[in-house]
Scaffold this motif. Structure first.
Motif, PDB file in Angstrom:
ATOM      1  N   LEU A  38       0.959  -0.865  -0.240  1.00  0.00           N
ATOM      2  CA  LEU A  38       0.036   0.198   0.121  1.00  0.00           C
ATOM      3  C   LEU A  38       0.962   1.643  -0.014  1.00  0.00           C
ATOM      4  O   LEU A  38       0.544   1.793  -1.036  1.00  0.00           O
ATOM      5  CB  LEU A  38      -1.176   0.195   0.916  1.00  0.00           C
ATOM      6  N   GLN A  39       1.755   0.670   0.924  1.00  0.00           N
ATOM      7  CA  GLN A  39       2.470   2.497   1.108  1.00  0.00           C
ATOM      8  C   GLN A  39       3.576   2.294  -0.849  1.00  0.00           C
ATOM      9  O   GLN A  39       3.660   4.272  -1.042  1.00  0.00           O
ATOM     10  CB  GLN A  39       3.595   2.571   1.448  1.00  0.00           C
ATOM     11  N   GLN A  40       4.179   1.616  -1.081  1.00  0.00           N
ATOM     12  CA  GLN A  40       4.692   1.472  -2.205  1.00  0.00           C
ATOM     13  C   GLN A  40       3.710   2.765  -3.242  1.00  0.00           C
ATOM     14  O   GLN A  40       3.899   2.995  -4.125  1.00  0.00           O
ATOM     15  CB  GLN A  40       5.415   0.319  -2.814  1.00  0.00           C
ATOM     16  N   ALA A  41       2.267   1.302  -3.596  1.00  0.00           N
ATOM     17  CA  ALA A  41       1.761   2.560  -4.021  1.00  0.00           C
ATOM     18  C   ALA A  41       1.787   3.840  -3.994  1.00  0.00           C
ATOM     19  O   ALA A  41       0.866   4.572  -5.233  1.00  0.00           O
ATOM     20  CB  ALA A  41       0.122   1.403  -4.330  1.00  0.00           C
ATOM     21  N   PHE A  42       1.499   4.136  -2.867  1.00  0.00           N
ATOM     22  CA  PHE A  42       1.044   5.685  -2.436  1.00  0.00           C
ATOM     23  C   PHE A  42       2.183   6.728  -2.933  1.00  0.00           C
ATOM     24  O   PHE A  42       2.026   7.755  -3.534  1.00  0.00           O
ATOM     25  CB  PHE A  42       0.569   5.838  -0.990  1.00  0.00           C
ATOM     26  N   VAL A  43       3.285   6.538  -3.306  1.00  0.00           N
ATOM     27  CA  VAL A  43       4.617   6.535  -2.742  1.00  0.00           C
ATOM     28  C   VAL A  43       4.933   7.407  -4.232  1.00  0.00           C
ATOM     29  O   VAL A  43       4.254   7.790  -5.200  1.00  0.00           O
ATOM     30  CB  VAL A  43       6.143   6.316  -1.981  1.00  0.00           C
ATOM     31  N   LEU A  44       4.366   5.799  -4.997  1.00  0.00           N
ATOM     32  CA  LEU A  44       3.936   5.673  -6.848  1.00  0.00           C
ATOM     33  C   LEU A  44       3.046   6.672  -7.245  1.00  0.00           C
ATOM     34  O   LEU A  44       3.302   7.315  -8.171  1.00  0.00           O
ATOM     35  CB  LEU A  44       4.466   3.969  -7.138  1.00  0.00           C
ATOM     36  N   ALA A  57      12.555   8.451   7.740  1.00  0.00           N
ATOM     37  CA  ALA A  57      12.745   7.152   7.531  1.00  0.00           C
ATOM     38  C   ALA A  57      12.211   6.235   7.145  1.00  0.00           C
ATOM     39  O   ALA A  57      12.597   5.210   6.399  1.00  0.00           O
ATOM     40  CB  ALA A  57      12.863   7.651   9.476  1.00  0.00           C
ATOM     41  N   ASN A  58      10.552   6.376   6.967  1.00  0.00           N
ATOM     42  CA  ASN A  58      10.490   5.295   7.217  1.00  0.00           C
ATOM     43  C   ASN A  58       9.762   5.082   5.198  1.00  0.00           C
ATOM     44  O   ASN A  58      10.275   4.213   4.753  1.00  0.00           O
ATOM     45  CB  ASN A  58       8.575   5.165   7.029  1.00  0.00           C
ATOM     46  N   VAL A  59       9.943   6.239   4.412  1.00  0.00           N
ATOM     47  CA  VAL A  59       9.825   7.064   3.593  1.00  0.00           C
ATOM     48  C   VAL A  59      10.837   6.976   2.803  1.00  0.00           C
ATOM     49  O   VAL A  59      11.142   6.009   1.898  1.00  0.00           O
ATOM     50  CB  VAL A  59       9.710   8.039   3.187  1.00  0.00           C
ATOM     51  N   SER A  60      11.825   6.590   3.283  1.00  0.00           N
ATOM     52  CA  SER A  60      13.498   6.393   2.810  1.00  0.00           C
ATOM     53  C   SER A  60      13.354   4.358   2.792  1.00  0.00           C
ATOM     54  O   SER A  60      13.579   4.094   1.194  1.00  0.00           O
ATOM     55  CB  SER A  60      14.322   6.776   3.616  1.00  0.00           C
ATOM     56  N   GLY A  61      12.667   3.538   3.494  1.00  0.00           N
ATOM     57  CA  GLY A  61      12.858   2.207   3.349  1.00  0.00           C
ATOM     58  C   GLY A  61      12.269   1.995   1.411  1.00  0.00           C
ATOM     59  O   GLY A  61      12.427   1.258   1.698  1.00  0.00           O
TER      60      GLY A  61
END
Length: 148
Positions: free
Chosen positions: A37-43, A66-70
């Protein structure tokens, strides 16, 4: 067994069922692309905001830098995003979705519109209009989760 026993007991319980169906459709769309979910949101954010800095991505995704960096490291490993130095300033990295990353999240809005249409399919146009009026009345005094 009476089929009405399986129906939600209150209007708000019915709204939770509708929301659950929307969430499930979104999660299936994301899983089909091999994303979290986080990857899709960031993309999706980077497709709409190319060249964002990590701090802005963290703010938009309501998480920590830090979470975004990962998340970005994982997306970089899959060649879905890339970080670039802008204007010769090595302290300022900008993040861009690659063409592959953009292609992976393309069509999300259409997929969610199709899911919504499926949910609303039992209603006539008149019933949909009435539902919209009632929901507008209910939500008029509530905070919008997108505004915070």
């Amino acid at each position: 067994m009476d089929q009405s026993e399986d129906l939600p007991a209150s209007p708000l319980e019915s709204l939770r069922v509708v929301n659950w169906a929307q969430v499930q459709a979104g999660q299936e769309w994301i899983r089909a692309r091999g994303l979290s979910l986080q990857q899709a949101f960031v993309l999706s954010h980077l497709a709409a905001n190319p060249g964002a800095i990590q701090r802005d991505i963290a703010r938009a995704t309501r998480t920590t830098a830090a979470n975004v960096s990962g998340v970005l490291r994982g997306l970089e490993a899959r060649k879905l995003v890339e970080r670039r130095f802008e204007g010769g300033d090595e302290r300022s990295k900008r993040v861009f979705a690659t063409d592959a990353g953009i292609a992976l999240v393309a069509g999300r809005d259409e997929a969610m519109a199709a899911a919504d249409e499926s949910i609303l399919a039992p209603l006539t146009e008149s019933e949909r209009a009435t539902l919209q009026v009632l929901l507008d009345k209910i939500t008029a005094g509530l905070p919008n989760p997108g505004d915070s």
